[in-house]
Design an enzyme around this catalytic site. Sequence first.
Site, mmCIF file in Angstrom:
data_model
loop_
_atom_site.group_PDB
_atom_site.id
_atom_site.type_symbol
_atom_site.label_atom_id
_atom_site.label_comp_id
_atom_site.label_asym_id
_atom_site.label_seq_id
_atom_site.Cartn_x
_atom_site.Cartn_y
_atom_site.Cartn_z
ATOM 1 N N SER A 131 0.816 -1.215 0.000
ATOM 2 C CA SER A 131 0.000 0.000 0.000
ATOM 3 C C SER A 131 0.845 1.258 0.000
ATOM 4 C CB SER A 131 -0.864 -0.033 1.256
ATOM 5 O OG SER A 131 -1.355 1.242 1.547
ATOM 6 N N GLU A 133 0.339 3.569 1.773
ATOM 7 C CA GLU A 133 0.440 3.991 3.178
ATOM 8 C C GLU A 133 1.813 3.665 3.777
ATOM 9 O OE1 GLU A 133 -1.719 5.394 5.703
ATOM 10 O OE2 GLU A 133 -2.902 6.129 4.027
ATOM 11 N N TYR A 155 -1.925 0.919 10.148
ATOM 12 C CA TYR A 155 -2.119 0.192 8.892
ATOM 13 C C TYR A 155 -0.843 0.250 8.066
ATOM 14 C CZ TYR A 155 -3.990 -0.831 4.227
ATOM 15 O OH TYR A 155 -4.204 -1.366 2.980
ATOM 16 N N ARG A 196 -16.635 5.937 -1.737
ATOM 17 C CA ARG A 196 -17.980 5.331 -1.815
ATOM 18 C C ARG A 196 -18.947 6.042 -0.879
ATOM 19 N NH1 ARG A 196 -20.838 0.558 -1.877
ATOM 20 N NH2 ARG A 196 -22.852 1.307 -2.587
ATOM 21 N N GLY A 215 -14.640 14.196 6.987
ATOM 22 C CA GLY A 215 -13.495 14.679 7.767
ATOM 23 C C GLY A 215 -12.688 15.691 6.964
ATOM 24 N N ARG A 283 -8.727 12.241 11.041
ATOM 25 C CA ARG A 283 -7.807 11.243 11.613
ATOM 26 C C ARG A 283 -6.710 11.868 12.454
ATOM 27 N NH1 ARG A 283 -7.501 7.350 6.403
ATOM 28 N NH2 ARG A 283 -9.754 7.099 6.312
#
Length: 328
Positions: A131, A133, A155, A196, A215, A283
Amino acid sequence: MTRTPVALVTGASGQDGSYLVERLLADGYAVHGLVPPAGAAGTVPGVADLPAEVTAHAADLTDPVGVRALVRDVSPDEVYNLGGLSSVARSWQEPELTARVNGLAVVSLLEAAAETQESTGREVRLVQASSAEIFGEAPIAPQDERTPVRPVSPYGAAKAFAHHCVGVARRRELFAVSCILYNHESPRRPTTFVTRKITSGAARIAREGGTLALGNLDARRDWGWAPDYVDAMVRAARHTEPLDYVVATGEAHSVADFVAAAFSRVGIDDWQAHVRIDPEFVRPADPAVLIGDATRARTELGWSPSVTFDELVGRMVDADVATLERAG
Ligand code: GDP
């Protein structure tokens, strides 16, 4: 007679898994799908969601003995590890589970692939769905395969560990590759993902009015079309040499851009009137600008994204509008 190639897909009932399974069946593979056992943490799709041609295995990725036995029994030519917690947001709530499923489980799969290869004398190739990330606090944009790995979420940290383990396994002569996937979306994304959430929200608001709580609207992501990313993983598995690849469009858009495009698709121009900011969805840390440079995937694999940002948003919104219309 030539042997039917065998693939094992973890996370087979998720967004990417479902597209990958369809692709492998079309390619003539015998496909085994691993899905979480009933009652696994969180709401996850299960065995019932797999196509009938797939041999389903309900197994826990965090059980090393079970994983090794499964790989031995299936004896796959290709293993695609797509299983795990897919939500960065949720990883803040469940960092230990994330580490076990997204990180440690890869070690069991790599060990199992190596054992199976050794005992059968047939090559086992493994593709890890890594990922963007892992780059978290990337010092440069766009990122490529040489960008330092610096995650900023549980993650990302778990995926970074898995990514390094794939590199280590390759030193042991295993054909193991990481596809460093940037955000990739489709109508099969759950609404826990911002894309989504936005497209289903826009479809709902166009019908009955109301607002959407979001957010950080300034977060920027490189969003692509999920089936294209599945195609990159298949190409990576069948390439002549095991390499890691960034898989991305190379174009970033903000969450606000996504909202504007989605609302415009349903004929709403003043989207600001329908969106409110809720701190619940902000976050603790968001990565810097994540944009991928997929030059290696383009040159080595002949891969390129087939869907533009506007088409991606349009397809997702249209699918949500159609679902609401069907519901009456
Ligand atoms: P991720 O990149 O894998 O974490 O995918 P997400 O779709 O969950 O989030 C993409 C970006 O959208 C992140 O930077 C979030 O901070 C941002 N975002 C803004 N509002 C929301 C929201 O309401 N839900 C989610 N999931 N993300 C949001």
